[in-house]
Design an enzyme around this catalytic site. Structure first.
Site, PDB file in Angstrom:
ATOM      1  N   GLY A  50       0.835  -1.204   0.000  1.00 30.20           N
ATOM      2  CA  GLY A  50       0.000   0.000   0.000  1.00 30.20           C
ATOM      3  C   GLY A  50       0.863   1.243   0.000  1.00 30.20           C
ATOM      4  CB  CYS A  77       5.210  -4.191   0.084  1.00 28.60           C
ATOM      5  SG  CYS A  77       6.038  -2.614  -0.174  1.00 28.60           S
ATOM      6  CE1 TYR A  78       1.337   0.854   5.813  1.00 30.63           C
ATOM      7  CE2 TYR A  78      -0.351  -0.857   5.828  1.00 30.63           C
ATOM      8  CZ  TYR A  78       0.173   0.312   6.340  1.00 30.63           C
ATOM      9  OH  TYR A  78      -0.455   0.937   7.376  1.00 30.63           O
ATOM     10  CG  HIS A 163       5.259  -5.729  -4.713  1.00 28.53           C
ATOM     11  ND1 HIS A 163       4.010  -5.496  -4.197  1.00 28.53           N
ATOM     12  CD2 HIS A 163       6.029  -4.696  -4.306  1.00 28.53           C
ATOM     13  CE1 HIS A 163       4.025  -4.366  -3.507  1.00 28.53           C
ATOM     14  NE2 HIS A 163       5.235  -3.865  -3.557  1.00 28.53           N
ATOM     15  CD  GLU A 165       2.191  -8.377  -5.476  1.00 25.53           C
ATOM     16  OE1 GLU A 165       2.900  -9.210  -4.893  1.00 25.53           O
ATOM     17  OE2 GLU A 165       2.061  -7.194  -5.088  1.00 25.53           O
ATOM     18  N   GLY A 219     -21.873  -7.464 -25.638  1.00 25.38           N
ATOM     19  CA  GLY A 219     -20.561  -7.272 -25.017  1.00 25.38           C
ATOM     20  C   GLY A 219     -20.224  -8.535 -24.224  1.00 25.38           C
ATOM     21  CB  VAL A 220     -16.988  -9.925 -22.959  1.00 26.04           C
ATOM     22  CG1 VAL A 220     -16.532 -11.255 -22.392  1.00 26.04           C
ATOM     23  CG2 VAL A 220     -16.215  -9.573 -24.205  1.00 26.04           C
ATOM     24  CG  ASP A 221     -18.064  -7.834 -18.732  1.00 25.49           C
ATOM     25  OD1 ASP A 221     -17.250  -8.699 -19.105  1.00 25.49           O
ATOM     26  OD2 ASP A 221     -17.729  -6.710 -18.318  1.00 25.49           O
ATOM     27  CB  SER A 222     -24.341  -8.039 -20.968  1.00 20.04           C
ATOM     28  OG  SER A 222     -24.137  -7.912 -22.350  1.00 20.04           O
ATOM     29  CB  SER A 223     -22.375 -12.246 -24.014  1.00 10.40           C
ATOM     30  OG  SER A 223     -22.630 -11.194 -24.899  1.00 10.40           O
ATOM     31  CE  LYS A 361     -13.886  -7.689 -20.362  1.00 12.08           C
ATOM     32  NZ  LYS A 361     -15.104  -6.890 -20.254  1.00 12.08           N
TER      33      LYS A 361
END
Ligand code: XMP
Length: 505
Positions: A50, A77-78, A163, A165, A219-223, A361
């Site tokens: 952070g 880290c933090y 980090h 990640e 769109g991808v998400d609504s589909s 996503k």
């Protein structure tokens, strides 16, 4: 299934930790420090980095529930510095700090760094440094600048200054995997296939014969959200596709073909082209355009929804939206509010179903593949809710829409044909209300200016313009100039975000 909480201290990499943990096959959630839910049964907790300093008076503290927590903790880290302070060690202001690639040397054996080379490249971003470790701890690794890079008490706490990640940390993924497997001893138990099955059962049970409605844009998400619900309740889901005339060329034909004909879904197409054009007449201000389209969209959708006896509204909210909302303290984020027909659930007394709100996503796209949604939907570029209206600078009229649809299609087809569509995050054409002089044959011509835009991005928050090869730009421009007579000049936009936005309006 275990839930691995990632406590968010505000690092830009928090989501990345959650993603990496999921990629390893464990279900992770991002938890804000003031969340009231407790995760006392989780086998481990990860504390993110952070921007704050534990030396500041009002620095963020551990969530209350962590005081009672007895499992293992990985502090990054933090997260490391906060634990060191809490456990009686000492953190001090560093001189220059460490930023970017920094070599780290492993100085002691441990399950966390098992199999990691003695020297490896890490990614650092810190000013404060750990000066004294808490009692009972030992040092596992130090940086090339002789700063403490990893410590443990061999029981509960595993703390790293770098980090793991971040992709640039050369053994980061392995270190996270060591933490899960060798330190905590938990096997991967999360897969998207399981998610799909569980979700379908869950929705079926929850709706229990009730009906739902979904604004399906293609769109991808609504589909993906809609197909999941369809699998659960079949014909009890009504999809509404609003054709506002501001879509890309032929979408009003292609989208219904996929969902109605190929996937056998219940889809109502509302032809609202006239209504939208009428309301956009004479409007040039970008914010006004957006507002009109948002309002009109909700009106059309509401009229349609009232024709059916529905109880639920399906929305394609995804996990990045949820985290963003939690962070900003708002319930919906601005960019998605139109897309997600915001405001409608309360107004119509509808209950929400958000089947993909746990997914990132790329996980949404993978679920789309598992569900058999065609590739051109699952891997398509993002498209703004207000559609081509924000890509026609100035007034939107039928002729401009025709020109832009044609030119945009040619640009996208060229990218697809030459293998660049999937290598850019988003690409499109923009039509300007400006004309430019040229020559065609022996005659003077005077045609509109068209902008080609292509960007590389992760979630659209920041973006860099794509370095498309000159040959591709040349091919697209030639094809457009040869086939769309109203266009007299084609230019390429080299503005990044910030300072620009991706869309022109
Ligand atoms: P900007 O222009 O803000 O765009 O840099 C960032 C990303 O968001 C998309 N965008 C929208 N998406 N409704 C949406 O669902 C909207 O009103 C909207 N405006 C912009 C844009 O295409 C880009 O991917």
């Amino acid at each position: 299934m275990h839930i691995i909480p990632i406590v968010d201290f505000g690092s830009q990499y928090t989501q990345l930790i959650a993603k990496r943990v999921r990629d390893l096959g464990y279900y992770s959630v991002v938890v804000q420090i003031d969340d009231t839910r407790e995760y006392l049964d989780s086998p481990c907790v990860i504390l993110s980095g952070g921007p704050s300093s534990v030396l500041d008076e009002d620095h963020p503290l551990l969530p209350q529930w962590l005081k009672k927590y007895e499992g293992k903790i990985l502090g990054v880290c933090y997260g490391m510095q906060l634990m060191v302070k809490e456990l009686g060690g000492r953190v001090v202001k560093g001189g220059r700090g460490e930023y970017g690639r920094v070599k780290v040397r492993v100085v002691a054996d441990s399950p966390l760094l098992d199999g990691i080379p003695e020297s490896f490249e890490s990614w650092m971003s810190h000013r404060d440094v750990v000066k004294e470790i808490p009692s009972g701890f030992r040092v596992l690794a130090v940086s090339e600048n002789n700063m403490i890079a990893a410590i443990t008490d061999d029981e509960r706490y595993w703390l790293v200054q770098f980090h793991p990640e971040v992709r640039h940390c050369s053994y980061g993924f392995e270190i996270l995997e060591n933490f899960m497997l060798k330190v905590c001893g938990i096997r991967p138990d999360w897969s998207l296939e399981d998610f799909v099955h569980r979700k379908i059962d869950e929705i079926r049970e929850k709706l229990d014969g009730g009906k739902a409605i979904c604004a399906l844009s293609g769109g991808v998400d609504s589909s993906v959200a809609s197909v999941l619900v369809h699998r659960a309740i079949g014909g009890n889901l009504i999809n509404v596709f609003v054709d506002h005339g501001l879509l890309r060329k032929n979408e009003e034909i292609e989208v219904p073909r996929v969902f109605r004909d190929k996937l056998g879904m219940n889809l109502v197409v509302v032809d609202a082209r006239k209504r939208f054009l009428e309301r956009l007449k004479g409007v040039t201000d970008p914010e006004k355009k957006r507002k009109i389209i948002g309002e009109e969209f909700i009106r059309v959708f509401e009229e349609e929804a009232r024709k059916h006896d529905v109880e639920y509204l399906v929305q394609g909210t995804i996990y990045s939206d949820v985290i963003e909302s939690a962070r900003s303290g708002k319930t919906t984020n601005k960019i998605k509010s139109h897309h997600n027909v915001g405001g409608l659930p309360e107004k119509m007394n509808l209950k929400l179903i958000e089947p993909i709100r746990e997914l990132f996503k790329d996980e949404v796209r993978r679920v789309g593949e598992i569900l058999g949604i065609p590739d051109f939907i699952v891997h398509r570029h993002p498209f703004p809710g207000p559609g081509l209206a924000v890509r026609i600078v100035g007034e939107v009229d039928e002729e401009s829409l025709r020109i832009l649809k044609e030119a945009d299609r040619i640009f996208i087809d060229t990218l697809r044909e030459l293998g660049w569509y999937d290598r850019t995050w988003q690409a499109f054409a923009v039509l300007l209300p400006v004309k430019s002089v040229g020559v065609k044959g022996d005659e003077r011509s005077y045609g509109r200016v068209l902008v080609l835009r292509a960007v590389d991005s992760v979630e659209g928050m920041t973006a860099d313009w794509s370095r498309l090869p000159h040959e591709i730009l040349d091919e697209a421009a030639r094809r457009i100039l040869n086939s769309v007579p109203q266009i007299g000049r084609v230019v390429f936009d080299i503005t990044s975000k910030p300072p620009g936005t991706i869309e022109w309006e």
